[in-house]
Design an enzyme around this catalytic site. Structure first.
Site, short mmCIF file in Angstrom:
data_model
loop_
_atom_site.label_atom_id
_atom_site.label_comp_id
_atom_site.label_asym_id
_atom_site.label_seq_id
_atom_site.Cartn_x
_atom_site.Cartn_y
_atom_site.Cartn_z
N GLU A 86 0.88 -1.23 -0.04
CA GLU A 86 -0.26 -0.06 0.00
C GLU A 86 1.00 1.17 -0.13
OE1 GLU A 86 -3.51 -0.15 2.26
OE2 GLU A 86 -3.09 1.90 3.01
N ASP B 61 0.51 5.39 0.51
CA ASP B 61 -0.99 6.31 1.25
C ASP B 61 -0.50 7.74 1.12
OD1 ASP B 61 -2.29 3.87 1.92
OD2 ASP B 61 -1.51 3.84 3.95
N GLU C 193 -2.83 10.58 3.15
CA GLU C 193 -3.81 10.71 3.96
C GLU C 193 -3.93 12.21 4.78
OE1 GLU C 193 -5.28 6.64 6.16
OE2 GLU C 193 -3.27 7.19 6.71
#
Length: 299
Positions: free
Chosen positions: A112, A114, A116
């Site tokens: 993953e 990311d 955010e």
């Protein structure tokens, strides 16, 4: 007879006669993203009625209220590429909300990558958290403030991912690099195709000041706006273990195997002025610095 050419031109001609290459010292940023409608690359995944479409589907808004958030995902799965989204964050009092934009594979030992965006009380800055999971292991958080208000206008948030590095960009500024350090015993995402996802959701159990600041539902609905929807990746089935066009795409070429000097100076600027947390320097969690941190020049 004296030459009328400027000194710089004479120097260029002299070097050319000697057969010496003239090497540019400019950065090599990723290619400019190509803006396309939402429906070309993405589909809604949940709470379809909380996604609003504008300008013929070239812009969308995600809406979070007390009943639900919403999200979308890419139609395809990708093994390496360049991915970019223009986002305008939730304005005003956004404490407790998270706007996420990320790549993720679909198994237990998942990879993953990311972005955010953690909301905050009115007047307080947004926090951008990045993380990289490899083989199901994350815990590589970095947090920065941005050098602009991300609620006032659209800004580009991009990921360049190839066999050599994962580079995170805000507009053209690199904010993080995660290099392939398999030789140091660090797993690297290279054989699990990933889809892109984005969502707006309530995370007031942790998002703002560790969960101390709760979502103020009297300020709902919360709205994040999107456009761009750029994907330039090696599309693969979920079961694929390699990219069929390995070494043939622009983002796979030598100039994108590392940042250059100018880009590293920009990354250092972000580290010195805007970084508020870096797992590489957290000795309470990591008494010994993780091995990839020196290679990533992230300290």
């Amino acid at each position: 007879m004296a030459s009328s050419l400027p000194c710089s031109c004479l120097l260029y001609l002299w070097l050319s006669m000697l057969g010496l290459a003239i090497v540019s010292t400019n950065a090599t940023p990723p290619r400019k993203p190509i803006n396309v409608p939402f429906s070309k690359n993405y589909v809604p995944t949940w709470a379809y009625d909380h996604i609003k479409y504008f300008n013929g589907g070239n812009e969308i808004s995600l809406v979070l209220d007390k009943s639900t958030g919403t999200g979308f995902q890419s139609k395809g799965s990708y093994l390496f590429g360049h991915f970019s989204m223009q986002i305008k964050m939730v304005p005003g009092d956004s404490a407790g909300t998270v706007t996420a934009y990320y790549l993720s594979s679909q198994n237990s030992e998942h990879d993953e990558i990311d972005f955010e965006f953690l909301g905050n009380r009115s007047g307080q800055p947004y926090i951008l958290q990045t993380n990289v999971f490899t083989g199901g292991k994350g815990d590589r958080e970095q947090r920065i403030y941005l050098w602009f208000d991300p609620t006032k206008d659209y800004h580009s948030y991009s990921i360049l991912w190839n066999m050599y590095q994962i580079a995170f960009f805000v507009d053209d500024v690199p904010i993080r690099v995660f290099k392939n350090s398999k030789d140091l015993g660090v797993r690297y995402p290279f054989n699990q195709p990933m889809k892109l996802y984005s969502s707006l959701w309530n995370a007031d159990d942790w998002a703002t000041r560790g969960g101390l600041e709760k979502t103020d539902w009297s300020k709902a609905p919360f709205v994040a706006s999107y456009r761009g929807f750029h994907i330039d990746g090696c599309e693969a089935s979920v079961e694929a273990k390699f990219c069929a066009t390995q070494g043939m795409r622009w983002w796979d070429q030598k100039e994108f195997q590392d940042l250059d000097g100018w880009q590293y100076r920009r990354l250092q600027w972000v580290r010195q002025k805007y970084t508020i947390y870096n797992y590489c320097t957290d000795r309470s969690r990591y008494p010994t610095m993780p091995p990839e941190c020196h290679r990533d020049r992230d300290i």
